[in-house]
Design an enzyme around this catalytic site. Sequence first.
Site, PDB file in Angstrom:
ATOM      1  N   HIS A   3      26.603  31.695   8.365  1.00 34.55           N
ATOM      2  CA  HIS A   3      25.201  31.585   7.977  1.00 34.55           C
ATOM      3  C   HIS A   3      24.400  32.859   8.219  1.00 34.55           C
ATOM      4  O   HIS A   3      23.488  33.184   7.475  1.00 34.55           O
ATOM      5  CB  HIS A   3      24.560  30.395   8.711  1.00 34.55           C
ATOM      6  CG  HIS A   3      25.005  29.085   8.159  1.00 34.55           C
ATOM      7  ND1 HIS A   3      24.961  27.914   8.857  1.00 34.55           N
ATOM      8  CD2 HIS A   3      25.521  28.776   6.952  1.00 34.55           C
ATOM      9  CE1 HIS A   3      25.422  26.938   8.101  1.00 34.55           C
ATOM     10  NE2 HIS A   3      25.777  27.439   6.945  1.00 34.55           N
ATOM     11  N   CYS A  49      35.388  36.981 -13.280  1.00 34.92           N
ATOM     12  CA  CYS A  49      34.274  36.424 -12.510  1.00 34.92           C
ATOM     13  C   CYS A  49      34.404  36.720 -11.016  1.00 34.92           C
ATOM     14  O   CYS A  49      33.598  36.258 -10.219  1.00 34.92           O
ATOM     15  CB  CYS A  49      34.123  34.929 -12.766  1.00 34.92           C
ATOM     16  SG  CYS A  49      35.530  33.985 -12.203  1.00 34.92           S
TER      17      CYS A  49
HETATM   18  C1  PEP Z   1      37.580  34.500  -7.213  1.00 35.67           C
HETATM   19  O1  PEP Z   1      38.489  34.068  -6.501  1.00 35.67           O
HETATM   20  O2  PEP Z   1      37.543  35.662  -7.649  1.00 35.67           O
HETATM   21  C2  PEP Z   1      36.429  33.645  -7.557  1.00 35.67           C
HETATM   22  C3  PEP Z   1      35.513  34.035  -8.417  1.00 35.67           C
HETATM   23  O3  PEP Z   1      36.357  32.450  -6.924  1.00 35.67           O
HETATM   24  P1  PEP Z   1      35.809  32.273  -5.439  1.00 35.67           P
HETATM   25  O4  PEP Z   1      35.252  33.610  -4.984  1.00 35.67           O
HETATM   26  O5  PEP Z   1      34.800  31.182  -5.522  1.00 35.67           O
HETATM   27  O6  PEP Z   1      37.053  31.881  -4.704  1.00 35.67           O
END
Ligand code: PEP
Length: 585
Positions: free
Chosen positions: A191, A505
């Site tokens: 946090h 992503c």
């Molecule tokens: C990733 O693993 O790159 C991703 C976008 O998912 P998270 O960061 O939520 O695991």
Amino acid sequence: MRVVRGIAVSGGYGLGPAFHVSAHVPTVQERHIEPGQVRTEIQSFNRALQRAREDLKAISQRGLRHLERRVLEIFDAQLLMLDDREMYHQVTQAIRNEHVSAEWGYHRQVQLALDVLAKSQDEYLRQMEGDIRAVSRRVVQYLQGLKHLTLAELTTPSVLLADRLTPADLVQLPRDKVLAIATRGGSRTDHTSLVARSLGIPAVVGARDDLQPDRRGQRVLVDAENGRVFFSPGRTELALYRAYTERVVESRRRAEEVVGQEARTSDGHRIHMHANLELLQEAEFAKSCGAEGIGLFRTEFLFISAARLPDEKTQTDAYTALAEHFAPHTVTLRVYDLGGDKLFYSYRTEDEPNPAMGWRAVRLLLDRPALFRTQLRAMYKTAAQVGNVQIMFPMVSSLDEWKRILAFARRVREELEQEGITPAKRVPLGVMVEIPALALEADRVAPHCDFFSVGTNDLIQYLLAVDRQNPLVIERFDSFHPAVWRMLHNLAVTAHKHDIPISICGDLASDLRALPLLVGVGFDELSTVPGAIPQIKDVIGDFSREEAEALAREVLALHTGKEILSLVKKTWRRWGRRSRRKADR
Ligand code: PEP
Ligand code: MG
């Protein structure tokens, strides 16, 4: 000069005089009271709880204007702990029946709760441990007649060094007096780190060595880009810092100009910029940063402070609100990635030795069909109402598993159709590529899915076998490792061959150094934290697609991460000089 390494949690640099705060933990000793003192002892317990409540409310009020909702929820959770009826009952019973002091009775109960949590491997519960300690310290200090320690002595802008800081510590600090923070304890997802990011404070946590300065006011540079703390930094480090601050000022100015524009390379090749979101409240901010849709909505975070996972209607309402906000742009809803390092996880029946490789994401969902079904029903219902929705599945590891997921999703859809709920158009279903096995099987999976989204955070962690949460190996998390780029290149080629969209992503999408390489290997859709979008839109025009492809070809022929990074940096410097010349004309 002394350098201490740690985990960078928020980005940026901070330079200034050191202000070191020692952990202040009040000691509590066993003490008994006279039977006639029971009433006054309970009264002082009530008073201490009340004052702690007032403190937390004041902190929360103070943060209302500049903190995200999820950060304020931390203080709401701490307030709930103060109101825990069972705890209150146990403490007052101990005062009445055993004649212990309020302080000792309370301390004993808190210890019991902490003992239970200490045995847990669960990240969410460990974070609760920090909150419980912070709350109990506050109550005990009031019981002992001490005012809760604040960092009020911090009157000049400084770099704050500490063993540990609580979220409340950070919020209470005057923001203009904190140039950066570095702590011994903490992790990327706790946090305090969340608050630091939310307040935009450069922060390094999990420092591997003592953070005590040699003298008061010693000059300290916190490099929250690379996780380093320099005591009495040398000329090279100071030059880095200056260059960084100049870049920040300039890029803020330019970002404001480009926010509403499309991201295009200098020869007009369009890159679609989407945002990663964790909370509905961030949607407006994402729009203001110029996001053209949501590339990843991490649904598990939406319910971080809920006592249990939400029902179908609550989920449908939340997803629909988000989809409406971004309509007609696409919103990509990711099904729960529970487990691993993720918050909120009450489904695990026993501790797992290695949760990141354990029972998480679609593995958990396939084993808990009721949970999976509820979430998919909510997502399909949203698609029926709003339309601009697609669904994405994390941690898929094989074609076989993907086919099971597809069959499951089909059954849910048919069930809804029988109830008369039918989305106007087909809802795209996509695979998150974050397990190397799936990346190697991409050509077999592509014909069976509507899109790929590459989660580089996990993909790199599993590809290189480097735990991205572990400060001992974090330097080995090398996004420029040749294997990473060979894999990304193959993925992009495969997706194009099968004519399905592919995006990135993971955090790599917001690493500006990697931007031309991502474009060069064939990605034309990026999803990043909202704040990174304006800068990407700004710098993407510094190179053409052809140049990015030439760079990618060179990079794919290199054998080490070091060579790749140095070529990328050299190329950027060349482009940077060129665009500066253009700007001067
Ligand atoms: C990733 O693993 O790159 C991703 C976008 O998912 P998270 O960061 O939520 O695991
Ligand atoms: Mg992931």
